[in-house]
Design an enzyme around this catalytic site. Structure first.
Site, PDB file in Angstrom:
ATOM      1  N   HIS A 148      -9.758   0.946   5.062  1.00 12.43           N
ATOM      2  CA  HIS A 148      -8.469   1.226   5.706  1.00 12.43           C
ATOM      3  C   HIS A 148      -8.705   2.220   6.851  1.00 12.43           C
ATOM      4  O   HIS A 148      -9.522   3.137   6.733  1.00 12.43           O
ATOM      5  CB  HIS A 148      -7.479   1.800   4.687  1.00 12.43           C
ATOM      6  CG  HIS A 148      -6.082   1.832   5.226  1.00 12.43           C
ATOM      7  ND1 HIS A 148      -5.666   2.790   6.127  1.00 12.43           N
ATOM      8  CD2 HIS A 148      -5.025   1.007   5.036  1.00 12.43           C
ATOM      9  CE1 HIS A 148      -4.411   2.546   6.456  1.00 12.43           C
ATOM     10  NE2 HIS A 148      -3.997   1.468   5.807  1.00 12.43           N
TER      11      HIS A 148
ATOM     12  N   ASN B   9       0.865  -1.186   0.000  1.00 18.48           N
ATOM     13  CA  ASN B   9       0.000   0.000   0.000  1.00 18.48           C
ATOM     14  C   ASN B   9       0.899   1.233   0.000  1.00 18.48           C
ATOM     15  O   ASN B   9       1.468   1.581   1.032  1.00 18.48           O
ATOM     16  CB  ASN B   9      -0.898  -0.038   1.253  1.00 18.48           C
ATOM     17  CG  ASN B   9      -1.764   1.196   1.381  1.00 18.48           C
ATOM     18  OD1 ASN B   9      -1.852   2.006   0.452  1.00 18.48           O
ATOM     19  ND2 ASN B   9      -2.419   1.341   2.526  1.00 18.48           N
TER      20      ASN B   9
ATOM     21  N   GLU C  34      -5.463  -4.943  10.608  1.00 16.88           N
ATOM     22  CA  GLU C  34      -4.441  -3.923  10.813  1.00 16.88           C
ATOM     23  C   GLU C  34      -4.736  -3.163  12.103  1.00 16.88           C
ATOM     24  O   GLU C  34      -5.519  -2.197  12.089  1.00 16.88           O
ATOM     25  CB  GLU C  34      -4.430  -2.937   9.648  1.00 16.88           C
ATOM     26  CG  GLU C  34      -4.171  -3.565   8.297  1.00 16.88           C
ATOM     27  CD  GLU C  34      -3.669  -2.533   7.300  1.00 16.88           C
ATOM     28  OE1 GLU C  34      -2.540  -2.663   6.835  1.00 16.88           O
ATOM     29  OE2 GLU C  34      -4.403  -1.579   7.010  1.00 16.88           O
TER      30      GLU C  34
ATOM     31  N   GLY D 181       2.231   2.330  10.798  1.00 17.97           N
ATOM     32  CA  GLY D 181       3.170   3.438  10.642  1.00 17.97           C
ATOM     33  C   GLY D 181       3.889   3.822  11.929  1.00 17.97           C
ATOM     34  O   GLY D 181       4.540   4.862  11.992  1.00 17.97           O
TER      35      GLY D 181
ATOM     36  N   LYS E 131       0.085   4.251  -0.383  1.00 17.71           N
ATOM     37  CA  LYS E 131      -0.605   5.435   0.172  1.00 17.71           C
ATOM     38  C   LYS E 131      -0.322   6.661  -0.715  1.00 17.71           C
ATOM     39  O   LYS E 131      -0.152   6.507  -1.917  1.00 17.71           O
ATOM     40  CB  LYS E 131      -0.189   5.649   1.629  1.00 17.71           C
ATOM     41  CG  LYS E 131      -0.353   4.375   2.479  1.00 17.71           C
ATOM     42  CD  LYS E 131      -0.228   4.598   3.945  1.00 17.71           C
ATOM     43  CE  LYS E 131      -0.368   3.265   4.673  1.00 17.71           C
ATOM     44  NZ  LYS E 131      -0.354   3.395   6.126  1.00 17.71           N
TER      45      LYS E 131
ATOM     46  N   GLU F 251      -7.122   4.690   7.829  1.00 16.62           N
ATOM     47  CA  GLU F 251      -6.941   6.104   7.478  1.00 16.62           C
ATOM     48  C   GLU F 251      -8.204   6.656   6.825  1.00 16.62           C
ATOM     49  O   GLU F 251      -8.578   7.807   7.040  1.00 16.62           O
ATOM     50  CB  GLU F 251      -5.702   6.255   6.579  1.00 16.62           C
ATOM     51  CG  GLU F 251      -4.426   6.066   7.383  1.00 16.62           C
ATOM     52  CD  GLU F 251      -3.257   5.463   6.637  1.00 16.62           C
ATOM     53  OE1 GLU F 251      -3.243   5.467   5.397  1.00 16.62           O
ATOM     54  OE2 GLU F 251      -2.341   4.956   7.320  1.00 16.62           O
TER      55      GLU F 251
ATOM     56  N   SER G  19       3.155  -1.984  10.424  1.00 15.77           N
ATOM     57  CA  SER G  19       4.612  -2.072  10.628  1.00 15.77           C
ATOM     58  C   SER G  19       5.173  -3.458  10.315  1.00 15.77           C
ATOM     59  O   SER G  19       6.107  -3.924  10.974  1.00 15.77           O
ATOM     60  CB  SER G  19       4.997  -1.627  12.044  1.00 15.77           C
ATOM     61  OG  SER G  19       4.634  -0.277  12.232  1.00 15.77           O
TER      62      SER G  19
HETATM   63  P1  PGA Z   1       2.621   0.357   7.634  1.00 16.08           P
HETATM   64  O1  PGA Z   1       1.166   0.558   6.972  1.00 16.08           O
HETATM   65  O2  PGA Z   1       3.173  -0.931   7.104  1.00 16.08           O
HETATM   66  O3  PGA Z   1       3.414   1.560   7.220  1.00 16.08           O
HETATM   67  O4  PGA Z   1       2.399   0.299   9.125  1.00 16.08           O
HETATM   68  C1  PGA Z   1       0.314  -0.530   6.751  1.00 16.08           C
HETATM   69  C2  PGA Z   1      -1.002  -0.061   6.185  1.00 16.08           C
HETATM   70  O5  PGA Z   1      -1.479   1.012   6.573  1.00 16.08           O
HETATM   71  O6  PGA Z   1      -1.599  -0.733   5.327  1.00 16.08           O
END
Ligand code: PGA
Length: 247
Positions: A92, A9, A164, A170, A11, A94, A210
């Protein structure tokens, strides 16, 4: 047998030249038994789907649950399908938090993706305060029930789940393999109760938050962790390829 998947992803990252370089570096991937799916910025989907000479699948990070109309700035599954896009991220954290997408709205998005033959990767996961109260299982179960349990047996088998935990996204704080496995097996049990054992066993459940080249192998070795949805570590080909090879 359910599919093993490693998804990147990207983003809202990478200029077009950077994204093209990364995409080119990943074209040589040839790992049998693992499906690799990339989620670049929507701006680049057309280019990547035309210039993809590998087994990599291209997915969209977002979609709007209507074919067309006055929805300035939005992208429909009908349009994604016309570019050959095979997957879409739905729910997601976000999008849930920054764009206030509700379980009810996500349900519409899931339906729309399935209507166009696009596989939803349905994301779920709890915030830190819910985990601190040990209420993560009830929280994630509710997300899944509210947005997916209206689907037929045939439809649910077209969906992919990504667990997640929000506190891991992140942040560098990965769920332990045991924490991931507990949630993944709980999610699978939900599908068994709602549908049946065969269907539950056929659904791919990815871990995200992460996930990196150091922890991927241990996470992926858990029986109910079928791969990963990777953010930060998917932005460099060397780390992402190591994660794919860890699967
Ligand atoms: P990350 O993001 O691996 O940077 O923690 C994962 C995601 O949001 O899909």
């Amino acid at each position: 047998m359910r599919k093993k998947i490693v998804a990147g992803n990207w983003k809202m990252n990478l200029r077009f030249d950077e994204a093209k370089t990364l995409f080119d570096e990943l074209q040589g991937i040839n790992k049998k038994n693992v499906e690799v799916i990339l989620f670049p910025s929507s701006l680049y989907l057309s280019f990547f789907s035309k210039n993809n000479h590998s087994s990599i699948k291209i997915g969209a990070q977002n979609s709007y649950p209507t074919d067309n109309g006055a929805f300035t700035g939005e992208i429909s599954c009908m349009q994604l399908k016309s570019l050959g896009i095979s997957h879409v991220l739905i729910g997601h954290s976000e999008r849930r938090m920054l764009f206030f997408e509700s379980n009810e709205f996500l349900k519409l998005k899931v339906d729309e993706a399935l209507k166009h033959g696009i596989a939803p990767i349905f994301c779920c996961g709890e915030p830190v305060d819910v985990r601190e109260k040990n209420e993560e299982i009830a929280f994630v179960s509710q997300q899944i029930e509210a947005s997916l349990f209206h689907l037929s047996a045939a439809e649910i088998q077209k969906c992919i789940i990504a667990y997640e935990p929000i506190w891991a996204i992140g942040t560098g704080l990965t769920a332990t393999p045991e924490q991931a496995e507990t949630m993944h097996s709980t999610i699978r049990a939900l599908f068994k109760n709602q549908y049946n054992q065969d269907i539950a066993e056929s659904i791919t459940i990815l871990y995200g938050g992460s996930c990196n080249e150091k922890n991927a192998h241990e996470l992926f070795s858990k029986p109910n962790v079928d791969g990963g949805l990777v953010g930060g570590a998917s932005l460099k080909s060397d780390s992402f390829i190591k994660i794919i090879n860890a699967r």
